[in-house]
Design a protein around this motif. Structure first.
Motif, PDB file in Angstrom:
ATOM      1  N   SER A 275       0.853  -1.183   0.000  1.00  0.00           N
ATOM      2  CA  SER A 275       0.000   0.000   0.000  1.00  0.00           C
ATOM      3  C   SER A 275       0.891   1.236   0.000  1.00  0.00           C
ATOM      4  N   ASP A 280      -3.453   5.074  -0.968  1.00  0.00           N
ATOM      5  CA  ASP A 280      -4.221   3.953  -0.435  1.00  0.00           C
ATOM      6  C   ASP A 280      -4.717   4.181   0.984  1.00  0.00           C
ATOM      7  N   LYS A 290      -4.981  -2.542   3.941  1.00  0.00           N
ATOM      8  CA  LYS A 290      -4.959  -2.676   2.478  1.00  0.00           C
ATOM      9  C   LYS A 290      -3.748  -3.479   2.014  1.00  0.00           C
ATOM     10  N   CYS A 309      -2.100  -2.358  -4.156  1.00  0.00           N
ATOM     11  CA  CYS A 309      -3.546  -2.184  -3.988  1.00  0.00           C
ATOM     12  C   CYS A 309      -3.947  -0.806  -4.511  1.00  0.00           C
TER      13      CYS A 309
END
Length: 489
Positions: A275, A280, A290, A309
């Motif tokens: 992330s 994020d 995440k 992500c």
């Protein structure tokens, strides 16, 4: 001059093996007697200072293991204040050597958190015992602090220190307009090693994995162990996605190399979820969740790989991306920032001042303070507040008529000075959109760690300081350092 003369004599002593000690004493004869006693005990005297100001400079330059400090010194700074600053800035233990046994002086000395208090005159054996006890106590405290923040098996930062480091990386990225990346790493097939070989083999693999991860990143980055076979890497000062990918690939490559244990080879692989701050998430928990989710997706799709992500544009550098990602201070970021500042104050053993400002606004027409003001008014106030504090301090607008100012590394007198300066700055009338504004403010002040150890308590006490004692405008109010009651200063 006194200090310069002593420095020349000390050069030969500095080569001695043993504990390094700095003497702070403004009486020439007494200082020499202490030095001679210490040398006879095979301690290394690294300097003698005759004032609190020079003691701080010598402490920074020489980095002694212990400081022997008189309380009454020449100059404007006494030994108690010098000891406070040395402990806060350099984390060095101080023992007071003084002729004062007055209860009031002893009570004042407690504020400096000394590691010993020896009344003159004393015997050499008493001095040595005091020194050794102080050093032992300091080393024990440092060891306990280290163990509280590091994994006992690998020596890496643990979950507690990880959150502190991630907070630091986020605010560094925010300040310097960079990215920060979180790599969540799970070792594939690790459970089989414990079953096939032994727990001892598993521990050996974890230690080797920790060493390989550490060697795969820069010294400015962080590797932490947050679970059984789960590690995280925090990358600071990242400018583009390719930088993160290079590290992820390097980790996968180095972790997959066989690990020897008692003549046998063990193999593990790494699944990595990534992330990126700020894309994020803006807080630690969101970034962690995440990255963890991305890591589990890697494990489901074949393992031994990495996955981002949500951040897919690898060709655009940070300075261009930030044009579309404005990070403005708000209440959520304020609590995040306060957490970071508390952690910094804890590490440095310094004080953090939190000034909670409630505004009363009056236009030339005598409008009540409850009416909604033009947004430009708050911008004007924010600009004034920023000019009134240091660049290292933080000003946050958390509500329509509410601001918070966080002061790093301060004493009570510093907070009082800033409060007066803020009120003076706010009180100056100004015009905006053909309206004249007169602003008054009440300020509640709480000090970490005296008034609270968490964000909620610090905010609550600062708010109570205003509500309980407020009976007029343009005042500032402290929470009492030693009790829950508030007092007007």
């Amino acid at each position: 001059m006194y200090d310069q003369v002593q420095t020349g004599k000390e050069k030969g002593v500095n080569q001695m093996a043993g504990t390094k000690i700095l003497i702070v004493e403004d009486e020439f004869v007494v200082a020499n007697d202490i030095r001679n006693s210490l040398e006879a005990m095979e301690y290394a005297v690294v300097g003698i200072a005759a004032s609190g100001e020079k003691a701080i400079k010598k402490a920074e330059a020489e980095r002694p293991d212990l400081i022997l400090m008189d309380i009454m010194l020449r100059g404007e700074m006494n030994g108690i204040e010098a000891a406070k600053q040395i402990l806060a800035r350099f984390n060095m233990p101080v023992v007071f050597l003084t002729a004062y046994a007055d209860p009031l002086v002893i009570e004042q000395a407690k504020a400096a958190k000394p590691f010993g208090y020896l009344i003159k005159s004393y015997e050499d054996r008493q001095l040595k015992a005091t020194i050794e006890i102080a050093l032992g106590k300091f080393r024990t405290e440092e060891k306990m602090k280290y163990l509280a923040l590091h994994d006992s098996l690998t020596g890496l930062p643990n979950r507690n220190l990880f959150h502190d480091r991630l907070t630091h990386a986020r605010f560094r990225a925010y300040r310097y307009q960079h990215l920060a990346a979180l790599l969540y790493i799970d070792l594939d097939e690790f459970g089989a090693i414990n079953k096939t070989f032994s727990q001892e083999a598993g521990d050996s693999v974890l230690r080797e994995a920790a060493d390989r991860l550490t060697k795969s990143v820069r010294k400015t980055d962080t590797v932490a162990r947050i679970g059984g076979d789960e590690f995280v890497v925090i990358l600071q000062d990242v400018r583009k996605k390719e930088d993160i990918e290079l590290v992820a690939k390097k980790i996968i490559r180095t972790i997959s190399c066989p690990i020897s244990f008692n003549g046998k080879e063990c193999s593990v692989r790494a699944s990595i979820g990534i992330s990126i701050y700020p894309y994020d998430g803006l807080d630690n928990d969101t970034l962690r969740k995440k990255a963890d989710s991305a890591m589990h997706q890697v494990k489901k799709s074949g393992k031994n790989n990495y996955r981002f992500c949500g951040f897919d544009d690898s060709s655009v550098k940070m300075k261009d991306e930030l044009k579309h990602c404005k990070l403005m201070p708000n209440e959520g970021l304020f609590y995040d920032r306060l957490t970071y500042e508390r952690a910094s104050a804890y590490r440095s053993r310094s004080f953090l001042g939190m000034l909670y400002l409630k505004l009363d606004m009056l236009s030339s027409a005598g409008d009540s303070s409850g009416r909604r003001a033009d947004s430009g008014v708050f911008k004007k106030i924010a600009d004034r507040l920023k000019r009134a504090v240091r660049e290292t301090d933080t000003v946050v607008h958390i509500g329509e008529d509410e601001f918070v100012v966080m002061l790093q590394n301060i004493q009570k007198d510093d907070a009082e000075f800033v409060a007066k300066k803020l009120i003076q700055s706010i009180n100056e009338p100004f015009s905006l959109n053909n309206k004249n504004y007169e602003i008054s403010a009440s300020i509640g002040i709480s000090i970490y760690p005296y008034d609270g150890l968490d964000n909620t308590t610090l905010m609550k006490k600062a708010d109570e300081a205003i509500r309980i004692k407020k009976n007029s405008d343009n005042h500032y109010y402290f929470c009492d350092f030693s009790a829950d009651a508030c007092f007007e200063d």
